[in-house]
Design a protein around this motif. Structure first.
Motif, PDB file in Angstrom:
ATOM      1  N   ALA A   1       0.810  -1.221   0.000  1.00  0.00           N
ATOM      2  CA  ALA A   1       0.000   0.000   0.000  1.00  0.00           C
ATOM      3  C   ALA A   1       0.838   1.264   0.000  1.00  0.00           C
ATOM      4  CB  ALA A   1      -0.954  -0.019   1.206  1.00  0.00           C
TER       5      ALA A   1
ATOM      6  N   THR B   1     -13.644   8.556  -4.998  1.00  0.00           N
ATOM      7  CA  THR B   1     -14.400   8.186  -3.812  1.00  0.00           C
ATOM      8  C   THR B   1     -14.309   6.676  -3.570  1.00  0.00           C
ATOM      9  OG1 THR B   1     -15.925   9.997  -4.246  1.00  0.00           O
ATOM     10  CG2 THR B   1     -16.649   8.310  -2.695  1.00  0.00           C
ATOM     11  N   GLY B   2     -13.983   6.326  -2.342  1.00  0.00           N
ATOM     12  CA  GLY B   2     -13.869   4.919  -1.978  1.00  0.00           C
ATOM     13  C   GLY B   2     -12.504   4.308  -2.238  1.00  0.00           C
ATOM     14  N   ASP B   3     -11.567   5.075  -2.763  1.00  0.00           N
ATOM     15  CA  ASP B   3     -10.215   4.569  -3.021  1.00  0.00           C
ATOM     16  C   ASP B   3      -9.392   4.748  -1.749  1.00  0.00           C
ATOM     17  OD1 ASP B   3      -7.790   3.773  -3.958  1.00  0.00           O
ATOM     18  OD2 ASP B   3      -7.598   5.328  -5.505  1.00  0.00           O
ATOM     19  N   SER B   4      -9.282   3.692  -0.959  1.00  0.00           N
ATOM     20  CA  SER B   4      -8.585   3.779   0.321  1.00  0.00           C
ATOM     21  C   SER B   4      -7.095   4.037   0.136  1.00  0.00           C
ATOM     22  CB  SER B   4      -8.806   2.496   1.131  1.00  0.00           C
ATOM     23  OG  SER B   4      -8.345   1.361   0.402  1.00  0.00           O
ATOM     24  N   GLU B   5      -6.491   3.405  -0.879  1.00  0.00           N
ATOM     25  CA  GLU B   5      -5.069   3.618  -1.102  1.00  0.00           C
ATOM     26  C   GLU B   5      -4.802   5.034  -1.608  1.00  0.00           C
ATOM     27  OE1 GLU B   5      -3.727   0.628  -3.711  1.00  0.00           O
ATOM     28  OE2 GLU B   5      -3.875  -0.997  -2.224  1.00  0.00           O
TER      29      GLU B   5
ATOM     30  N   GLU C   1      -6.634   7.628  -0.792  1.00  0.00           N
ATOM     31  CA  GLU C   1      -6.772   8.496   0.378  1.00  0.00           C
ATOM     32  C   GLU C   1      -5.526   8.447   1.255  1.00  0.00           C
ATOM     33  OE1 GLU C   1     -10.294   7.176   2.283  1.00  0.00           O
ATOM     34  OE2 GLU C   1     -11.661   7.982   0.742  1.00  0.00           O
ATOM     35  N   LEU C   2      -4.921   7.262   1.361  1.00  0.00           N
ATOM     36  CA  LEU C   2      -3.672   7.153   2.106  1.00  0.00           C
ATOM     37  C   LEU C   2      -2.566   7.958   1.429  1.00  0.00           C
ATOM     38  CD1 LEU C   2      -1.878   5.942   4.302  1.00  0.00           C
ATOM     39  CD2 LEU C   2      -1.598   3.912   2.841  1.00  0.00           C
TER      40      LEU C   2
ATOM     41  N   ARG D   1      -3.062  11.573   2.218  1.00  0.00           N
ATOM     42  CA  ARG D   1      -2.637  11.903   3.579  1.00  0.00           C
ATOM     43  C   ARG D   1      -1.117  11.990   3.680  1.00  0.00           C
ATOM     44  NH1 ARG D   1      -5.300   7.766   7.600  1.00  0.00           N
ATOM     45  NH2 ARG D   1      -3.979   8.994   9.028  1.00  0.00           N
TER      46      ARG D   1
END
Length: 447
Positions: free
Chosen positions: A5, A391-395, A397-398, A401
Motif C-alpha cells: 500500500a 471516492t472509496g479509493d482507500s489507497e 486516500e492514504l 494523507r
C-alpha cells in the motif's frame, strides 16, 4: 504481484504530480522544390485525358475536340509563371518581445521575377501560439498571432503557394517566422518588506540608524551647527533647553528572487501551472522593489542555474525576466542536476525571496545553502493543489494523507529554522501574502 500500500500510494502521488511537459517535435518537412501544377491545371489535365480516352474507346474523332481547349491552356501556361524566376518571401515580425496575451503582427512580403497571380498561404504554428487573423493581399500575407503563455516561443512557418496568372502552375516558398520572447504578466503587489540591516546606500527605506531622512524618531539636545528649523519647541519648553528632531536614515535594499524550476506541477482541478504562477509572482516582486529604487537580482535553480546580479532601474526589469526565460522553450521543461549557488548571485545581507511550490525535496538543499550565508530569507509557497482521489479509493486516500503530511513537515522544518513561510494563492494579490511580514523587519541567520 500486488505492490504494498505505501508503494502504491507513493506511485499514485507521482502520477498525480507529473505535470511537466516535454515537446520535442521538430519543424515541418520542407516544401516541394521547383514548379509544379496547380489545382486548375490538374482539372484541365483530367478533362483532356477523359476526352482522349473517350475518343479512343468510341472511335469518334470529333471527341478529340473536347481535349483541344484544355491542352492549349496547359501549353500556354508552360513558358511563364512564377516558376521561371526567383521567388522569395521576407517576414517581418513586430514586436519580438511582448507580454502574455499581447498580439504579434507578422507581414510576409512575396516577390517574384515572373508574373504572379494569387497567393495561398499554409500556416504551421508553433506551440503556445494562437492565430487570430489572416489576410492575403496581391503581394503580401499578414497574420496576427497571440502567444498565450510566457517563455520563448517559435512562432512557426508559413508556406506560400505562388500561382501564375491563370492559376495553372504554382511554386511554394517558405517564410520562417523566428522566435519571440514572451514576458510573464507581473503579479499585483506594492508591498516591499525589508530586512533589519540595510546597505549603506541612500534609498527609500527607513533605517534604524540616524541620518538625514524625513521620518522623525525622537528628539535630542541641540548641538552647535544643527539647523534651527529642526528645533522641537514643545520639548524645548518642557526641558528648558533646545531640543531638535532626530531623523532616521533612509537606505536602499538588496533583494534576490530565487525561483524553483525543478518541477512544473499542474493542479489537477484548476489546471494552473506552478511554473506559471512562480514566474508571475517573481515578476511582481521584481517590479515592486525596482519602483522603490532598490537593487534586484534573480536566480533560477533547476537544470542549468541561471542568475543575474542585483541591479536597479526600471529597464532592469526586462533584463531580469529575459535571464530566466530560457527555462521554457516551446513547452519543453527539463530539470537536471542541482548546481551550487554562485557567490556573486547572493550579496551579503541581501533579502532572498524563494518562490517554490515545495514539491521537490531538492529545494531544501538550496535553502540550506542560503541559510549558511546568514541572509534574511522568505519562502513564498505556490500551492500545487492536492491530487484527485476517487471516492472509496482507500489507497488513494492514504496517498493524499502522506502527500499532505510531507508538505506540512517541510513547512514545519522551515519555520523551526526561523525562515518565514507565506502562501500565495493564484489569482490573489501578492500583497495578501506579504502583509504579515510588515509587522517586524526580517532577520537573517547566524553563520
Amino acid at each position: 504481484m500486488t505492490q504494498p500500500a505505501p508503494a502504491r500510494a507513493a506511485a499514485a502521488v507521482r502520477r498525480a504530480l507529473d505535470g511537466r511537459l516535454d515537446v520535442t517535435t521538430g519543424p515541418p518537412p520542407p516544401p516541394p522544390p521547383g514548379r509544379r501544377a496547380g489545382e486548375r491545371a490538374l482539372r484541365l489535365g483530367t478533362l483532356a485525358v477523359v476526352a482522349l480516352s473517350a475518343a479512343l474507346l468510341t472511335g469518334r474523332p470529333w471527341v478529340l475536340a473536347l481535349a483541344a481547349v484544355p491542352l492549349v491552356l496547359l501549353a500556354l501556361a508552360l513558358p511563364g509563371g512564377p516558376g521561371t524566376g526567383a521567388v522569395t518571401a521576407e517576414a517581418e515580425v513586430e514586436p519580438r518581445r511582448c507580454f502574455e496575451g499581447e498580439q504579434v503582427q507578422v507581414r510576409i512580403a512575396v516577390t517574384c521575377d515572373g508574373e504572379a497571380g494569387r497567393l495561398d498561404p499554409g500556416v504551421v504554428l508553433g506551440h503556445g501560439v494562437r492565430l487570430d487573423r489572416l489576410a492575403v493581399g496581391p503581394h503580401h500575407v499578414e497574420l496576427v498571432l497571440t502567444p498565450r503563455r510566457w517563455g520563448r516561443w517559435t512562432l512557426g512557418t508559413v508556406d506560400v503557394d505562388v500561382y501564375d496568372r491563370g492559376g495553372l502552375a504554382r511554386r511554394t516558398v517558405r517564410a520562417e517566422l523566428g522566435e519571440v520572447a514572451v514576458f510573464p504578466v507581473p503579479g499585483h503587489t506594492r508591498l516591499t518588506p525589508v530586512p533589519v540591516r540595510l546597505p549603506q546606500r541612500i534609498g527609500e527605506h527607513t533605517s534604524a540608524q540616524r541620518g538625514e531622512g524625513v521620518e522623525v524618531t525622537g528628539v535630542h539636545p541641540y548641538v552647535r551647527g544643527e539647523r534651527q528649523r529642526r528645533i522641537h519647541w514643545p520639548a524645548t519648553t518642557r526641558r528648558g533647553a533646545l531640543q531638535v528632531h532626530r531623523f532616521a536614515a533612509e537606505r536602499t535594499a538588496d533583494t534576490v528572487v530565487l525561483l524553483d524550476v525543478l518541477a512544473d506541477v499542474v493542479d489537477p482541478v484548476t489546471g494552473a501551472s506552478t511554473l506559471d504562477e512562480t514566474f508571475r509572482a517573481a515578476a511582481g516582486l521584481v517590479r515592486a522593489y525596482l519602483r522603490t529604487h532598490d537593487r534586484v537580482g534573480v536566480v533560477s535553480v533547476g537544470g542549468a542555474t541561471r542568475w543575474l546580479r542585483p541591479g536597479g532601474g526600471q529597464g532592469y526589469f526586462y533584463r531580469v525576466v529575459e535571464s530566466v526565460l530560457a527555462v521554457r522553450k516551446d513547452f519543453a521543461h527539463r530539470a537536471a542536476a542541482l548546481d551550487s549557488l554562485p557567490p556573486p548571485a547572493l550579496p551579503e545581507g541581501a533579502l532572498v525571496y524563494v518562490v517554490t511550490p515545495l514539491t521537490d525535496q531538492r529545494i531544501l538543499e538550496v535553502l540550506h545553502q542560503v541559510r549558511k550565508r546568514a541572509d534574511p530569507m522568505v519562502v513564498i509557497e505556490i500551492p500545487a493543489g492536492d491530487p484527485v482521489v476517487e471516492t472509496g479509493d482507500s489507497e488513494g486516500e492514504l496517498a493524499l494523507r502522506l502527500w499532505r503530511a510531507d508538505r506540512d513537515a517541510m513547512r514545519f522544518a522551515l519555520v523551526e529554522r526561523g525562515i518565514a513561510v507565506v502562501a500565495h494563492r493564484p489569482g490573489e494579490s501578492l500583497d495578501l501574502a506579504l502583509a504579515p511580514l510588515l509587522r517586524a523587519r526580517i532577520r537573517g541567520g547566524s553563520r
